[in-house]
Design a protein around this motif. Structure first.
Motif, PDB file in Angstrom:
ATOM      1  N   LEU A 197      51.778  -3.881 -66.557  1.00 58.80           N
ATOM      2  CA  LEU A 197      52.809  -4.500 -65.729  1.00 58.80           C
ATOM      3  C   LEU A 197      52.284  -4.715 -64.314  1.00 58.80           C
ATOM      4  CD1 LEU A 197      55.670  -5.385 -66.242  1.00 58.80           C
ATOM      5  CD2 LEU A 197      56.463  -3.129 -65.523  1.00 58.80           C
ATOM      6  N   GLU A 198      51.509  -3.770 -63.843  1.00 59.37           N
ATOM      7  CA  GLU A 198      50.974  -3.853 -62.479  1.00 59.37           C
ATOM      8  C   GLU A 198      49.657  -3.078 -62.389  1.00 59.37           C
ATOM      9  OE1 GLU A 198      53.904  -0.292 -60.895  1.00 59.37           O
ATOM     10  OE2 GLU A 198      54.538  -2.399 -60.778  1.00 59.37           O
ATOM     11  N   PRO A 199      48.873  -3.312 -61.323  1.00 67.37           N
ATOM     12  CA  PRO A 199      47.610  -2.580 -61.192  1.00 67.37           C
ATOM     13  C   PRO A 199      47.844  -1.067 -61.142  1.00 67.37           C
ATOM     14  CG  PRO A 199      47.717  -4.387 -59.614  1.00 67.37           C
ATOM     15  CD  PRO A 199      49.086  -4.279 -60.225  1.00 67.37           C
ATOM     16  N   SER A 200      46.875  -0.328 -61.669  1.00 69.89           N
ATOM     17  CA  SER A 200      46.930   1.135 -61.612  1.00 69.89           C
ATOM     18  C   SER A 200      45.739   1.600 -60.791  1.00 69.89           C
ATOM     19  CB  SER A 200      46.827   1.706 -63.030  1.00 69.89           C
ATOM     20  OG  SER A 200      46.474   3.067 -62.965  1.00 69.89           O
ATOM     21  N   PRO A 201      45.952   2.553 -59.884  1.00 69.09           N
ATOM     22  CA  PRO A 201      44.829   3.059 -59.077  1.00 69.09           C
ATOM     23  C   PRO A 201      43.713   3.659 -59.933  1.00 69.09           C
ATOM     24  CG  PRO A 201      46.931   4.059 -58.399  1.00 69.09           C
ATOM     25  CD  PRO A 201      47.226   3.193 -59.584  1.00 69.09           C
ATOM     26  N   LEU A 212      45.905  -9.433 -67.306  1.00 71.45           N
ATOM     27  CA  LEU A 212      47.250 -10.012 -67.399  1.00 71.45           C
ATOM     28  C   LEU A 212      48.247  -8.985 -66.864  1.00 71.45           C
ATOM     29  CD1 LEU A 212      46.898 -11.346 -71.083  1.00 71.45           C
ATOM     30  CD2 LEU A 212      46.832 -12.746 -68.998  1.00 71.45           C
ATOM     31  N   TYR A 213      48.714  -9.199 -65.643  1.00 72.28           N
ATOM     32  CA  TYR A 213      49.738  -8.309 -65.097  1.00 72.28           C
ATOM     33  C   TYR A 213      51.103  -8.905 -65.369  1.00 72.28           C
ATOM     34  CZ  TYR A 213      46.202  -5.413 -62.861  1.00 72.28           C
ATOM     35  OH  TYR A 213      45.148  -4.568 -62.641  1.00 72.28           O
ATOM     36  N   LYS A 214      51.627  -8.558 -66.500  1.00 73.36           N
ATOM     37  CA  LYS A 214      52.945  -9.017 -66.921  1.00 73.36           C
ATOM     38  C   LYS A 214      53.398  -8.119 -68.066  1.00 73.36           C
ATOM     39  CE  LYS A 214      51.316 -13.288 -68.118  1.00 73.36           C
ATOM     40  NZ  LYS A 214      51.244 -14.575 -68.852  1.00 73.36           N
ATOM     41  N   LYS A 215      54.641  -8.334 -68.496  1.00 73.06           N
ATOM     42  CA  LYS A 215      55.145  -7.517 -69.605  1.00 73.06           C
ATOM     43  C   LYS A 215      54.325  -7.782 -70.867  1.00 73.06           C
ATOM     44  CE  LYS A 215      59.914  -7.299 -68.139  1.00 73.06           C
ATOM     45  NZ  LYS A 215      61.282  -7.806 -68.346  1.00 73.06           N
ATOM     46  N   ALA A 216      54.157  -6.750 -71.669  1.00 68.25           N
ATOM     47  CA  ALA A 216      53.377  -6.894 -72.907  1.00 68.25           C
ATOM     48  C   ALA A 216      53.955  -7.994 -73.803  1.00 68.25           C
ATOM     49  CB  ALA A 216      53.349  -5.556 -73.654  1.00 68.25           C
TER      50      ALA A 216
END
Ligand code: APR
Length: 233
Positions: A197-201, A212-216
Motif C-alpha cells: 500500500l505504501e513504502p516501508s522503511p 506498485l504502491y496500491k491496494k493488492a
C-alpha cells in the motif's frame, strides 16, 4: 522447484477484512507481542495466549478471499509447476480460494499441535477448549500451530529450497520487518515486483524492477499479466 514465487504478507488479506500487524490500528498496536506471541508465552501466559488465537480463529471464520487471492490461485492452477505461492500469513484465504499447496511460513491458524508428541489437528474456527482439553494422545497442553517470535520456523528451509530456482519474485503486502525480501534478490532473479500500500522503511524498493504502491486488488491484474508474459518468454 518453481520459477516464479508469489510471496505475500498480511497486506494481501487486508481487503478481506483481516488486520495487518504494523499498519495503523494493526494487531501489534492493540496487543503486546511479548505477552501473547513470543517464545515462552505459553509457559507463563497460557490462557491469554490461547484466548488471543481463539479470537484470531473466530475472526477469520467468515472472512472471504479477495480478488488478489483468487487471481493468484487461478494463475497458480494455470502454471502449477512454474509458480509457488508462499505466505507469511496464518489465515486460510488461499485455501478458501482453492489453493491447497501454499507454503505457510509462520504456521496455520486453524491448526493446533502438541509439542510433546507432534499431534496435529485442524480445528477449523473453534475455540481450542471446545475441541480438546489436552492432547488426545499424550495429555500435554496443545498450542496454536503458529510460529511465535523467538521460535524456530521450520518452513524457512522450504522457502530457501524454493528460492534456489526462482527467476521471478512477486512480493505482495508485507512490510519486510520479519522477512526482508530484499535479500532474496540475487542475480538469478531476472524480474521482481513489489506491491504494498505504501513504502516501508524496512524495504529498499529501488531493488525491485517494478513497484506498485496500491491496494493488492488494484495491482493484481497487472501482476498476473506480468507473470504470464514472463512465463511465455
Ligand atoms: N494491499 C497491498 N498491501 C497492503 C494493503 C493492501 N490492501 N494493506 C496493507 N498493505 C501493506 C502495508 O503497506 C504493509 O507494508 O501490507 C504490509 C503489512 O505489513 P505487516 O503488518 O508488517 O505484515 P507482515 O509483513 O505480513 O508481517 C510479517 O510479522 O507479526 C508477524 O508473524 C507475523 O507473518 C507476520 C509477520
Amino acid at each position: 522447484m518453481a520459477k516464479v514465487i508469489i510471496f505475500s504478507g498480511a497486506g494481501i488479506s487486508a481487503e478481506s477484512g483481516i488486520s495487518t500487524f504494523r499498519d495503523s490500528d494493526g494487531l501489534w498496536e492493540n496487543y503486546k507481542i511479548e505477552e501473547i506471541c513470543s517464545a515462552g508465552c505459553l509457559d507463563w501466559n497460557y490462557d491469554a495466549t490461547i484466548e488471543f488465537y481463539d479470537k484470531r480463529r473466530e475472526d477469520i471464520a467468515d472472512k472471504l478471499p479477495n480478488k488478489a487471492h483468487t487471481e493468484v490461485c487461478k494463475l497458480q492452477k494455470m502454471f502449477p509447476k512454474e509458480i509457488k505461492i508462499i505466505t507469511q500469513n496464518v489465515d486460510d484465504m488461499f485455501e478458501k480460494a482453492g489453493c491447497n499447496d501454499t507454503l505457510h511460513l509462520h504456521g496455520f491458524l486453524r491448526e493446533v499441535r502438541c509439542e510433546a508428541c507432534g499431534f496435529l489437528d485442524d480445528i477449523g474456527y473453534e475455540k481450542l477448549s471446545n475441541v480438546y482439553d489436552a492432547c488426545p494422545r499424550c495429555h500435554h497442553n496443545l498450542r496454536p500451530n503458529v510460529v511465535f517470535f523467538g521460535e524456530a520456523a521450520p518452513k524457512y528451509a522450504d522457502l530457501y529450497k524454493e528460492l534456489q530456482d526462482c527467476e521471478m519474485l512477486v512480493v505482495i503486502g508485507t512490510s519486510g520487518n520479519v522477512i526482508n525480501t530484499d535479500m532474496f534478490l540475487n542475480s538469478q532473479i531476472r524480474y521482481s515486483i513489489l506491491n504494498n500500500l505504501e513504502p516501508s522503511p524496512a524495504i529498499n524498493d529501488t531493488l525491485y524492477k517494478k513497484v506498485l504502491y496500491k491496494k493488492a486488488t488494484e495491482a493484481i491484474d497487472e501482476i498476473v499479466s506480468d507473470v504470464k508474459r514472463f512465463l511465455d518468454t
